[in-house]
Design a protein around this motif. Structure first.
Motif, short mmCIF file in Angstrom:
data_model
loop_
_atom_site.label_atom_id
_atom_site.label_comp_id
_atom_site.label_asym_id
_atom_site.label_seq_id
_atom_site.Cartn_x
_atom_site.Cartn_y
_atom_site.Cartn_z
N ILE A 19 28.68 29.02 37.45
CA ILE A 19 29.54 29.84 36.59
C ILE A 19 30.96 29.29 36.56
CG2 ILE A 19 30.55 32.15 36.32
CD1 ILE A 19 27.93 33.26 37.56
N PHE A 20 31.45 28.85 37.71
CA PHE A 20 32.79 28.27 37.80
C PHE A 20 32.91 27.01 36.93
CE2 PHE A 20 35.73 25.27 39.78
CZ PHE A 20 36.90 26.03 39.83
N LEU A 21 31.86 26.20 36.92
CA LEU A 21 31.89 24.94 36.17
C LEU A 21 31.61 25.12 34.69
CD1 LEU A 21 30.00 22.65 38.73
CD2 LEU A 21 32.47 22.73 38.30
N ALA A 22 31.11 26.28 34.31
CA ALA A 22 30.80 26.53 32.90
C ALA A 22 32.09 26.59 32.09
CB ALA A 22 30.03 27.84 32.75
N PRO A 23 32.04 26.18 30.80
CA PRO A 23 33.23 26.27 29.94
C PRO A 23 33.76 27.70 29.86
CG PRO A 23 31.54 24.93 28.91
CD PRO A 23 30.91 25.54 30.13
N ASN A 24 35.06 27.85 29.68
CA ASN A 24 35.69 29.17 29.68
C ASN A 24 35.43 29.95 28.40
OD1 ASN A 24 36.81 28.81 32.24
ND2 ASN A 24 38.55 27.69 31.41
N ALA A 25 35.19 29.27 27.30
CA ALA A 25 34.95 29.95 26.03
C ALA A 25 33.58 30.63 26.04
CB ALA A 25 35.02 28.95 24.88
N GLN A 26 33.54 31.89 25.55
CA GLN A 26 32.29 32.63 25.49
C GLN A 26 31.88 32.86 24.04
OE1 GLN A 26 33.28 36.11 27.93
NE2 GLN A 26 31.87 35.38 29.49
N ASP A 31 49.14 36.67 31.31
CA ASP A 31 49.31 35.93 32.57
C ASP A 31 48.20 36.28 33.56
OD1 ASP A 31 51.56 34.66 31.66
OD2 ASP A 31 52.96 36.11 32.55
N GLU A 32 47.83 37.56 33.63
CA GLU A 32 46.74 37.95 34.53
C GLU A 32 45.43 37.31 34.10
OE1 GLU A 32 47.20 42.36 36.29
OE2 GLU A 32 47.33 42.28 34.11
N ILE A 33 45.16 37.35 32.82
CA ILE A 33 43.90 36.80 32.30
C ILE A 33 43.77 35.32 32.60
CG2 ILE A 33 42.59 36.33 30.16
CD1 ILE A 33 43.84 38.90 29.00
N ASN A 34 44.87 34.61 32.60
CA ASN A 34 44.84 33.15 32.74
C ASN A 34 45.07 32.66 34.16
OD1 ASN A 34 44.31 32.44 30.00
ND2 ASN A 34 46.42 33.00 29.48
N LYS A 35 45.11 33.57 35.13
CA LYS A 35 45.17 33.11 36.53
C LYS A 35 43.92 32.28 36.84
CE LYS A 35 48.09 36.69 38.56
NZ LYS A 35 48.16 37.81 39.53
N PHE A 36 44.07 31.34 37.76
CA PHE A 36 43.03 30.33 37.99
C PHE A 36 41.66 30.95 38.23
CE2 PHE A 36 40.53 27.56 40.78
CZ PHE A 36 40.52 26.39 40.03
N TRP A 37 41.51 31.84 39.22
CA TRP A 37 40.21 32.40 39.56
C TRP A 37 39.73 33.40 38.50
CZ3 TRP A 37 37.11 29.98 42.56
CH2 TRP A 37 37.61 29.21 43.61
N HIS A 38 40.68 34.05 37.85
CA HIS A 38 40.30 34.96 36.77
C HIS A 38 39.69 34.18 35.61
CE1 HIS A 38 43.54 38.07 38.20
NE2 HIS A 38 42.60 37.85 39.11
N ARG A 39 40.39 33.13 35.21
CA ARG A 39 39.96 32.34 34.04
C ARG A 39 38.67 31.59 34.31
NH1 ARG A 39 43.90 29.28 34.05
NH2 ARG A 39 42.97 27.33 34.78
#
Length: 432
Positions: free
Chosen positions: A22-29, A45-53
Motif C-alpha cells: 500500500i505504501f508503494l502504491a501510487p497516491n492517486a486513487q 498540510d495535514e493531508i500531505n504529511k508523509f505518512w498520511h499521503r
C-alpha cells in the motif's frame, strides 16, 4: 503455545508486506470519495504529511470512508449510510474519545482492526484445535497441525486486502468464532458423536453464544445465519424428546438473538423514521398490539434494495460476469467444504456449520453482489478446515482424490489474489 506464536509471527509478516504494498502504491486513487472526505475534515498540510499521503489516505477506500465519517459525526448523515455498521462506527468513536481529528480516529480504527484480527486468529486456532483433537496425543498433534494451517490460511483469506483498513468484518468474525467456541465448550460430545447438553453449561451456552452471535449480527446482518446452530440443536434435542432442555438451551438462546435482531432491524428504525418517511414505513404487516414496526422489508433491506439494487437475481446480468468470476473460487471451495464434511469426511459436530455455509451461499448467489463473498464469508471457518484437512491428507498420502486440483487451484489463486486485492483496494478500484 509455540504454534500460536508462529501464527502471530506469520500475521505480522503478512500484514507488514501488505502495508508495504500500500505504501508503494501510487497516491492517486480512481475514486474521489477519499479526497472529498479528507478536504472536509483536514487542511491541505495535514493531508500531505508523509505518512498520511503515502499510507493512511490510501486506507480510506470504499466502505472505510463511510465507517470513518459516521464515527466522526456520531451518526450517519444520509439515509444510505445506515447500511454501514453503526455499531462498528460507534466503537471507533468511543476508542477515539469522540475526536473530530480524522487521522487520530483513523489510526485508532486501524489498530482496533488489527487487534480484533489477532484475537480472532487465537480464537480460530483454539476452535480448530478443540474441533479436530481427541484425547490421545496423535490426535492432539493432528489438531494442532490443522489449527496452524487454518489460522495461516485465515491470515491471507480472500478478503484480507480490505482488512488492512477499517472494515467491520473483524468485529463480526471475532464474535462469530467466540460464540461457536462457547458452544463447543458448553456441549459434550461422546462416542460416536452423540451430543449432550449438561445443565451445568447452560449459562455458557445461553449467554456465551447468544450475546456473541447477537453482536456479530448487529454488526453484519448476514451473521443472523449463525442462528441455524440453535435450530440444529433444537432438532437434535427434540429427537430425544427432552422438552426441558430444548427450551432452556436453543429456544432461550435463539429468542434472545431474534429479539435483538428485530429491535435493531425493525423497531428502532421505525420509531426513528416512520411514518413520515413513507415507502418502507407504509408496508406494515400488522398493527395488532403495537406491532406496526414489523414491515415487509427491514430498513436495512430497503436501503440495500433502493441504493444498491439488491434483490432476487438482480445481479445476474451480462456486465456482472467479471464479478461472478472474482467470487467463483471462494464459492467453489465453500460449496465443496459442505460436501466434504457430510459425505467424504462426515463429522456430526460440523453439521450445523454446514447448514450455515449452504444457506449463506444461496443468499450470496441469488440476492447479493456476488463478489463480496470474498470478504463477508470470513465469519465461516468451514472452508478453511476443509482446505487444511485436505492439505494434510495430500501431504501424507500417495492416493489422489478428485478434489486435489480444487485445493491446489484455490491455494495458487489465494497466494496471487491477496496481494492483488490489497493493491486494488489502495487504488480504490473494483471489485469492492
Amino acid at each position: 503455545m509455540i504454534t500460536i506464536y508462529k501464527v502471530l509471527r506469520n500475521f505480522l509478516a503478512v500484514r507488514s508486506f501488505q502495508y508495504l504494498l500500500i505504501f508503494l502504491a501510487p497516491n492517486a486513487q480512481f475514486d474521489n470519495s477519499t479526497e472529498l472526505l479528507l478536504r472536509k475534515y483536514c487542511t491541505t498540510d495535514e493531508i500531505n504529511k508523509f505518512w498520511h499521503r503515502n499510507l493512511l489516505n490510501k486506507l480510506l477506500s470504499w466502505d472505510s470512508v463511510f465507517f470513518l465519517k459516521t464515527a466522526l459525526e456520531g451518526k450517519p448523515e444520509f439515509e444510505h449510510e445506515y447500511a454501514f455498521s453503526i455499531v462498528w462506527a460507534k466503537i471507533i468513536r468511543f476508542f477515539s474519545n469522540d475526536s473530530k481529528d480524522l487521522y487520530h480516529s483513523l489510526t485508532i480504527a486501524i489498530v482496533l482492526e488489527n487487534i480484533l484480527f489477532v484475537l480472532s486468529l487465537i480464537l480460530l486456532f483454539m476452535l480448530t484445535r478443540i474441533t479436530f483433537s481427541k484425547q490421545n496425543r496423535a490426535k492432539t498433534a493432528y489438531g494442532d497441525d490443522i489449527a496452524y494451517k487454518t489460522a495461516t490460511l485465515f491470515i491471507i483469506n480472500s478478503g484480507s486486502g480490505f482488512l488492512t483498513s477499517i472494515y467491520s468484518e473483524p468485529l463480526s468474525f471475532f464474535f462469530a468464532f467466540l460464540g461457536i467456541l462457547a458452544r463447543e465448550f458448553a456441549i459434550k460430545v461422546t462416542i460416536p458423536y452423540d451430543i449432550e447438553f449438561p445443565l451445568s453449561s447452560l449459562p455458557l451456552y445461553v449467554l456465551g453464544t447468544a450475546i456473541s452471535f447477537s453482536i456479530a449480527t448487529l454488526n453484519r446482518s448476514n451473521c443472523i445465519l449463525l442462528g441455524i446452530f440453535y435450530l440444529y440443536d433444537l432438532y437434535y434435542i427434540l429427537r430425544k424428546r427432552n422438552i426441558k432442555k430444548a427450551l432452556l438451551f436453543p429456544v432461550s438462546s435463539g429468542c434472545i438473538m431474534f429479539i435483538i435482531f428485530i429491535i435493531q432491524q425493525y423497531y428502532v428504525p421505525y420509531r426513528q423514521f416512520c411514518p413520515g418517511r413513507g415507502e418502507w414505513c407504509n408496508t406494515t404487516v400488522s398493527k395488532f398490539c403495537g406491532l406496526s414496526f414489523l414491515t415487509k422489508k427491514s430498513f436495512y433491506s430497503f436501503i440495500q434494495s433502493k441504493y444498491w439494487n439488491l434483490g432476487f437475481m438482480k445481479y445476474w446480468t451480462l456486465n456482472n460476469i467479471p464479478n461472478f468470476l472474482f467470487g467463483l473460487p471462494t464459492y467453489i471451495v465453500l460449496f465443496y467444504s459442505t460436501v466434504y464434511f457430510t459425505k467424504m469426511y462426515p463429522n456430526p459436530k460440523l453439521f450445523p456449520l454446514v447448514l450455515v455455509t449452504r444457506s449463506f451461499l444461496v443468499i450470496m448467489l441469488l440476492f447479493a453482489h456476488v463478489q463480496i463473498v470474498n470478504r463477508v464469508s470470513t465469519f465461516i471457518p468451514l472452508h478453511l478446515w476443509y482446505i487444511s484437512d485436505r492439505m494434510n491428507k495430500i501431504t501424507n498420502s500417495k492416493k489422489k482424490e478428485d478434489d486435489d486440483l480444487i485445493i491446489k487451484f484455490y491455494l495458487y489463486w489465494l497466494i496471487l489474489w491477496f496481494p492483488i486485492q490489497t493493491l486494488l483496494f489502495a487504488f480504490f478500484l473494483p471489485p469492492a
